[in-house]
Write a protein that holds these residues in place. Sequence first.
Motif: not given
Length: 813
Positions: A329-342, A366-371
Amino acid sequence: MEISGRFTQQALSLMINDVQEAEFNEVLWWGQLDEEGLISHISVAARGTDQEVPALFPHMEKGDVIIHNHPSGVLQPSQADLSVASSLGNQGIGFFIVDNDLKRFYAVAEPIKRKRNISIDEESLSSILMPGGALDAISDNYEYRSSQTDLLQLICRGFNEDKIIAAEAGTGVGKSFAYLIPALTWADENEERVVISTATINLQQQIIEKDIPLVKKMTGSKIKAVLVKGRRNYICHSRLKEQLDENSLFLDDDDPLKIIYHWSQISATGSRTELNFHPDESLWSKVCSESDTCSGMRCSHFESCFVMRARREASSAGILVVNHHLLFADLGLRMAGMGYESGAVLPVYDRIIFDEAHNIETSATSFFSESLSKYSIFQLLNRLYRQKRGKALGIIVRMEALTGPASTLVDIPQQINNVRVKAELLDSISRDFTGESYNRRITEDMGENLQSGVLAPIGELQNNLLLLTELCTDVLKMISPDDEENSLVYEFKAIIRRMQESASFCEKFRNYSEYGESVFWIEKKRTSSGDFFERFVITPLDIASMMNETVFEQFKTVICTSATLTVKNSFHFWQSRVGLNFTDPDRLLNRMFSSPFDYENRVLLAVPSDAPLPEESELYVQFICDISGKALELSEGGALLLFTSYEMLKKVYNNLQPLLQKFGITAYRQGDDDRTRLLNNFRKNVSSVLFATDSFWEGVDTPGESLKLVIICRLPFRVPSDPVVMARMEAIKNRGGNPFMELSLPEAVMKFKQGFGRLMRRQSDKGIVLILDSRVVKKRYGSIFINSLPPASRSIKNSEAILLEIEDFLCGN
């Protein structure tokens, strides 16, 4: 402020040239500090006008300090400057303003000088685990394990040299200490946060409650370690109050909602695990914290918010223990644009340890699946508007206080009803489409049935969701600017955004053929009351490249460990599934560490050669019942029966339970009770048998007399009709590969190794693993299963001879 004491002359010369090339407009640079703390390296990130320049965070986050010029010569920061400086400053990055002549500067935020990492001493840390070391001093049952110290030294290299480690550590190696000692030492000495991610809550609790306190005692570390849980584990004061307000006239003192409220007033953490009863999921889902309803600092309960309190705890810790799902969940937000420095879901971290790493692919998938289902839609609609005991409730009703009476507000309840009708219709029609199957993959060869049974009704739902979204957006336009920061408005916007996402999901499902990298499928699910409903799912076909980009390329150290990462002594299958095949081979270190347990003398691996093949359905089930009943009588319980389907489990359980009762053996069945209680009862009752499937193939830790016989009823191949399995096998076939050898077989071998590993949990354990699937000896691929196991004593004979051998082994002859 004078500039010469903060920049090298070479850096200033470069900046003067950059300003001239930009025709004396604004320029944005990122700079790095040298050993003396001077800005020595300078690189241009952006160029702008004489009034402004773009703030490009992907560039800015590379630097120790960000600099831009004010052509006016006025160095006072603007509001935009202060906002950017605040964001960067919280990451330790400085923010300077200079004039065009590069004579003066103004430090809005001072940079924090980055420390050089201090290497951890492999030999010193290894000595903790050696005879006469700290572990020996505090342990009553100390045993030296050379494989444990070897693993610790490899993990030290991972930290010191910024490596990726893949380590298969057999049962009994003691991998928790082997990675915790370096992790705590590194976090202590380098002030870098380390995240430890596991698949199961049991292991998380063991690490935080037992292992870390012992490691602190052995190392003298004072580092703070925190177990981080997802926000749904915490009570939300705001949502709880809303439920109380709606139901206050109808609640008795012993009502679960009232009990939760009184508990929330005295709880220190607000965590569900603190409750002395298990609330119904439908109730908890109405009062727990959710990201969609959280208004953050705008909330009137912000100061007492349990989630914010937990996040503050995490921010002050050097070790975070999480589960794989929360990490993704954390990595998904970073990948979506929040970056890795905050901070995102978790505060900033640089190094990750994956324990139970064999589960990474499943967790990421499981996490990266949408439903989407009718119930997920209903949940959104109910938050907007609902009627209870003749009273109108929901955000729309409360919004009227901000907008005043408006025709749009009157139209919304009717459109909500329209959406509800379309969601019900989609569920009903698609149930006919899936028929008797529990799941069905969407493919291009389905013709008109697909159009009428899924695509047309999901399109109608999409259109009605968009109409509802438009009506809600019109309401937003009526809001006064003074009310923009109101927490109610924030929650309303969150629901609109979620409805737009649901509409986008419908759009993707309608145009499934355009998304070749995803699997589109429908599964039949059942509510707690037993009602069936359809769940629409979009799953990534492959997570390897995503894992490489979001994990292995981004973090300085990644440690992956498990008892089962290899097939035929090779890491190839697991590495290819999680994206390590894209990694620089010089950065990757993989190694196997064998178990110190004496499998050859303490474990009998028995295979009845006369067992029918599984395709001989009725004969096969009867054979399992017959031989299992006799083996369980010999063992007097203390057994775990592992199945691959719940249907077969039920048949065998129903057949054996009366017989076991006659022998005085208690039979437990998965699904009859909560997993934790079921396992606790099984551990306590040495004359008991547990019938289980799927998740019980791993994570069951039952040492001693409670478990001396593991019966593997069938090799754990995944069901070939599983939509995701079908799609992945098809993709392998399309590129000319062999789906069975490349996916089905290695996946089954890894799960088989997990099932085998349930038996030996301690050095003193002894017992039998009885395999009732004769494919393990009759098929050519069977040897791959057998040869992937530790070197136990093996017996392949007819059933009668096997039972005699089991009796002799249990009697110690």
